[in-house]
Design an enzyme around this catalytic site. Structure first.
Site, PDB file in Angstrom:
ATOM      1  N   LYS A 189     -21.162 -11.016 -30.253  1.00  0.00           N
ATOM      2  CA  LYS A 189     -21.562 -11.622 -28.900  1.00  0.00           C
ATOM      3  C   LYS A 189     -21.835 -10.534 -27.976  1.00  0.00           C
ATOM      4  O   LYS A 189     -20.758 -10.061 -27.505  1.00  0.00           O
ATOM      5  CB  LYS A 189     -20.652 -12.468 -28.483  1.00  0.00           C
ATOM      6  N   GLU A 262      -9.453  -4.238 -26.122  1.00  0.00           N
ATOM      7  CA  GLU A 262      -9.786  -2.995 -25.506  1.00  0.00           C
ATOM      8  C   GLU A 262     -10.103  -3.511 -23.955  1.00  0.00           C
ATOM      9  O   GLU A 262     -11.181  -3.879 -24.209  1.00  0.00           O
ATOM     10  CB  GLU A 262     -10.895  -2.102 -26.111  1.00  0.00           C
ATOM     11  N   CYS A 296     -14.961   2.552 -19.166  1.00  0.00           N
ATOM     12  CA  CYS A 296     -13.723   1.933 -18.643  1.00  0.00           C
ATOM     13  C   CYS A 296     -12.846   2.750 -18.637  1.00  0.00           C
ATOM     14  O   CYS A 296     -11.541   2.823 -18.043  1.00  0.00           O
ATOM     15  CB  CYS A 296     -13.417   0.822 -19.675  1.00  0.00           C
ATOM     16  N   GLU A 392      -9.246  -1.645 -10.920  1.00  0.00           N
ATOM     17  CA  GLU A 392     -10.472  -1.003 -11.485  1.00  0.00           C
ATOM     18  C   GLU A 392     -12.035  -1.001 -10.493  1.00  0.00           C
ATOM     19  O   GLU A 392     -12.167  -2.474 -10.253  1.00  0.00           O
ATOM     20  CB  GLU A 392     -10.782  -1.395 -12.605  1.00  0.00           C
TER      21      GLU A 392
END
Ligand code: ADP
Length: 763
Positions: A189, A262, A296, A392
């Site tokens: 996906k 992750e 990331c 973040e």
């Protein structure tokens, strides 16, 4: 066109646009369906995918429904036995064909990626696509070798793989290549913002003659992702936000679906006074600004040593002002567009909050015109609690604070819930490796940043997730062993507390908990009767005390393997001298104790062959404090077989023994007391297993949990672990502790986490 003299005056680059003709020709304003069972399906209900740089529509994409996901999973299920039964060599040929075709279309992939995601063509062309190709080649190799190198393992079956928008094709390669090499079939996906390269990859699968149903791709947003998580798959591999990672952890709890996550990061970028400051400035440019801050693992928190901070900031600002923001398809663009308006608004929101909390923002002017652009920025004057230090940002904005001593640097670096990556800058290799050992991060780059390779494990610690992608470690995530083949474990009956009159005197004669190297009465003093003995009824409070004691015993994780081996041999010797429980089980437990002691200094890390002029170390580090809910069956042997490998690898444990037969575990205190195991390394808490497991699962200071228990206890442990996202190994079927399964390598593998350290060299 400027004249020559004007050009000399400006010393600026002219435009160097990459042609989008081939990509536009491929797109042709298409309306895409999914890729299921080897065919591109008809489109359903659709949404637009747009170019973030111009705001123009690129294509219409189908929003995958539950039925679409079910059809894809069914196709993958049907294809699974045939694909797994192919020889490794045959699977390798398919992966090799995919790699070749992808390589042939490199340019088209790169342009599509830049159109869809907004990242500069330089990045997609030079980094994303070549790395994706490298992944397929590397894993063609693993397909060839899997039977040799992973004896006794089999693929999971059907894997659901969910991908974010920051590296659309590369993440697809990271997930699809190892899954196929190991013999799984997949349903992928892609992110709703960036589905195009996955759809081009679907066409490659057809062209490569991949058997139908081996790869399926279903597009759509989070709802499609959630449907895939809920579908009849055997494994979920997810890369994305920590928030969605938690949802998926809860959604898959108790389902027996394997899971790797992750997730996000807030990686430190540590600059010491001995660093080559210009190189470190370029590191920031590479890590955060060039890719719109969308990696990331990017070092989005700069920690710079106070004595060089002013010089560093001056150079950083000067360099920031030379960066070129603009058309992603222009070959001289450094910073492209942010993937969409939602993300842009998020970035601005955090930056505004940071400034409101006292930070100073240095940023190039925001360009006029269409497209979602965010100029590079630097936040200074930050307190440790400023939102820019904790959340973040996922944009080209870095936060900078200073430190004085290496110890302070480590403290600041680890002052986060995350643990994805870290970057350390100093020309002093001794100091660099010392800091690398101390930072809590799955990947550490020394004098470098954002270096990846198919043959280097990648993945996080703490709330950055668990599981590794890449190299041998990554292959293990797509393979499994059938070791626990016994009947399903049954829940332990609720312990019946001792009658009220049995308190006081009677309790003094009961056995005790073992916490911090001493016998302790349980909090509240309650006990329960079992087979003629009174045993302590431990509670949540006792678990918390035990975790605290384990936390304090941190020295155990630092001593050498040889030292640990010596302590464990002595412990095994003492166990031999103390007949506990069933004689046959005792004899085997002694043997097993020696066996795990033997491993203490032998379960080595690796040095991976990756890129030139780099030593890439994969270190096996203990988690720290582990929780173990030992099996009900084999009360002594099961305990020794689980606790010993965990402590041999340097962990400290809080163990919940068998509830129905806890006496052998409690009697172990005599053995522990007479050996040299430091207090707090092994803590034993008896009582209601469900409740104690729940407390271990929730506890933030328990970094990993093994739960050998009934399905309900295991499911709950998985749900409760979603808070700090610790890896939880649950096993609901009984294991034959007397046979080889009782001393499987799996115990070692699950007792450590891999830290990848990249050390560059060059005189
Ligand atoms: P990001 O902030 O990077 O967009 P997300 O975690 O929101 O990260 O998205 C990563 C991927 O997860 C995307 O493919 C997205 O569609 C998918 N996703 C979003 N919500 C869910 C969900 N509830 N279950 C499964 N997948 C989801």
């Amino acid at each position: 066109m400027p004249t020559v003299s004007e050009a000399l005056e400006l010393m600026d680059y002219g435009p160097a646009p990459e042609s989008t003709a081939a990509a536009m020709d491929w797109l042709k304003g298409r309306t895409f369906g999914h890729f299921i069972n080897g065919k591109l399906t008809k489109a359903g209900e659709t949404f637009a995918t747009v170019s973030p740089a111009t705001g123009t529509e690129l294509a219409q994409i189908t929003q995958g429904t539950e039925a679409d996901v079910a059809a894809a999973v069914k196709a993958a299920r049907k294809a699974a036995p045939g694909w797994a039964a192919l020889s490794g060599h045959d699977r390798a040929r398919h992966l090799y064909a995919l790699a070749r075709l992808m390589q042939k279309r490199e340019r088209l992939f790169a342009v599509l990626e830049s159109l869809d995601n907004g990242k500069p063509i330089r990045e997609s062309r030079d980094i994303d696509v070549p790395l994706a190709v490298r992944h397929f080649y590397h894993h063609a190799g693993w397909a060839e070798l899997v039977a040799d190198d992973f004896p006794g393992m089999r693929p999971h079956g059907v894997c659901g793989q969910i991908i974010p928008w920051n590296f659309p094709l590369l993440m697809l390669a990271w997930k699809v290549a190892p899954a196929l090499a190991a013999g799984n079939t997949v349903v992928v996906k892609p992110a709703e913002q960036t589905p195009l390269t996955a759809l081009l990859f679907a066409e490659l699968c057809i062209e490569a003659g991949l058997p139908r149903g081996v790869v399926n791709i279903v597009t759509g947003d989070g709802r499609t992702g959630a449907a895939l998580v809920a579908a009849e798959v055997d494994k979920i591999a997810f890369t994305g936000s920590t928030e969605i990672g938690r949802l998926i952890r809860r959604a898959t709890a108790g389902s027996a679906k394997a899971l790797t996550l992750e997730l996000g990061g807030k990686s430190p970028f540590i600059v010491f006074a001995e660093a080559d400051l210009d190189a470190a400035v370029e590191g920031v440019v590479d890590a955060i600004w060039f890719n719109q801050g969308e990696v990331c693992c990017a070092g989005s928190r700069i920690l710079v040593q106070e004595s060089v901070a002013d010089r560093f900031v001056t150079r950083l600002k000067a360099r920031m002002n030379t960066l070129r923001l603009g058309d992603p398809l222009d070959k001289s663009t450094d910073i492209g567009a942010v993937v969409d308006e939602v993300q842009l608004t998020r970035i601005r929101g955090i930056v505004d909050q940071a400034v409101a909390q006292g930070a100073v923002l240095h940023q190039a002017p925001i360009p006029n015109g269409p497209g979602s652009f965010c100029p590079p920025g630097l936040l200074t004057d930050l307190g440790a609690a400023n939102i820019a230090m904790t959340e973040e940002i996922f944009g080209p904005i870095v936060s900078l604070i200073t430190f004085r001593t290496p110890g302070e640097a480590v403290e600041l670096a680890n002052n986060t819930r995350y643990g994805l990556a870290a970057s350390i800058w100093t020309e002093n290799i001794t100091a660099a490796l010392d800091i690398a050992a101390q930072v809590k991060a799955g990947v550490v780059w020394i004098n470098g940043t954002n270096i990846f390779d198919a043959n280097a494990p990648f993945g996080g610690m703490r709330e950055s997730g668990f599981g590794r992608e890449g190299a041998r470690e990554g292959m293990l995530a797509y393979l499994t062993r059938d070791e626990a083949t016994g009947p399903l474990r049954k829940p332990a009956a609720a312990p019946s507390p001792a009658p009220a009159g049995a308190s006081g005197d009677a309790i003094d004669r009961t056995r005790k908990l073992y916490i911090g190297g001493a016998q302790k009465r349980p909090d509240g003093g309650a006990s329960y009767a079992v087979k003629g003995a009174q045993v302590p009824l431990g509670s949540r409070k006792d678990i918390r005390n035990a975790v605290e004691a384990a936390h304090k015993a941190g020295g155990w994780s630092k001593v050498t393997g040889h030292n640990r081996a010596q302590v464990l041999y002595f412990l095994a010797e003492n166990l031999a001298a103390h007949p506990i429980g069933d004689a046959e089980e005792h004899a085997l437990a002694v043997q097993r104790a020696f066996y795990w002691a033997a491993w203490a200094d032998k379960y080595d890390g690796r040095v991976h062959a990756t890129q030139s002029a780099h030593v890439t170390l994969a270190l096996k580090e203990p988690f720290g404090v582990m929780g173990i809910v030992a099996p009900e069956e084999a009360p002594l042997l099961g305990l020794v077989s689980t606790v010993f490998p965990a402590i041999a690898m340097g962990n400290r444990v809080v163990v919940v023994p068998s509830q129905a037969n806890p006496v052998p575990a409690l009697d172990l205190y005599q053995v522990l007391d007479t050996s040299d195991v430091p207090g707090g390394v092994v803590n034993i808490v008896t009582g209601p297993r469900g409740e104690l497991a729940d407390t271990l699962a929730k506890h933030d200071d328990v970094a990993a949990l093994w739960c050998f228990a009934d399905p309900e206890t295991c499911r709950n442990a998985e749900i409760q672990s979603a808070g700090n996202l610790k890896p939880v190994w649950t096993e609901t079927r009984e294991r034959d502790w007397h046979g080889p399964a009782g001393q499987s390598r799996e115990f070692l593998r699950r007792a450590v986490q891999v830290k990848t350290v990249w050390v560059p060299y060059g005189a």
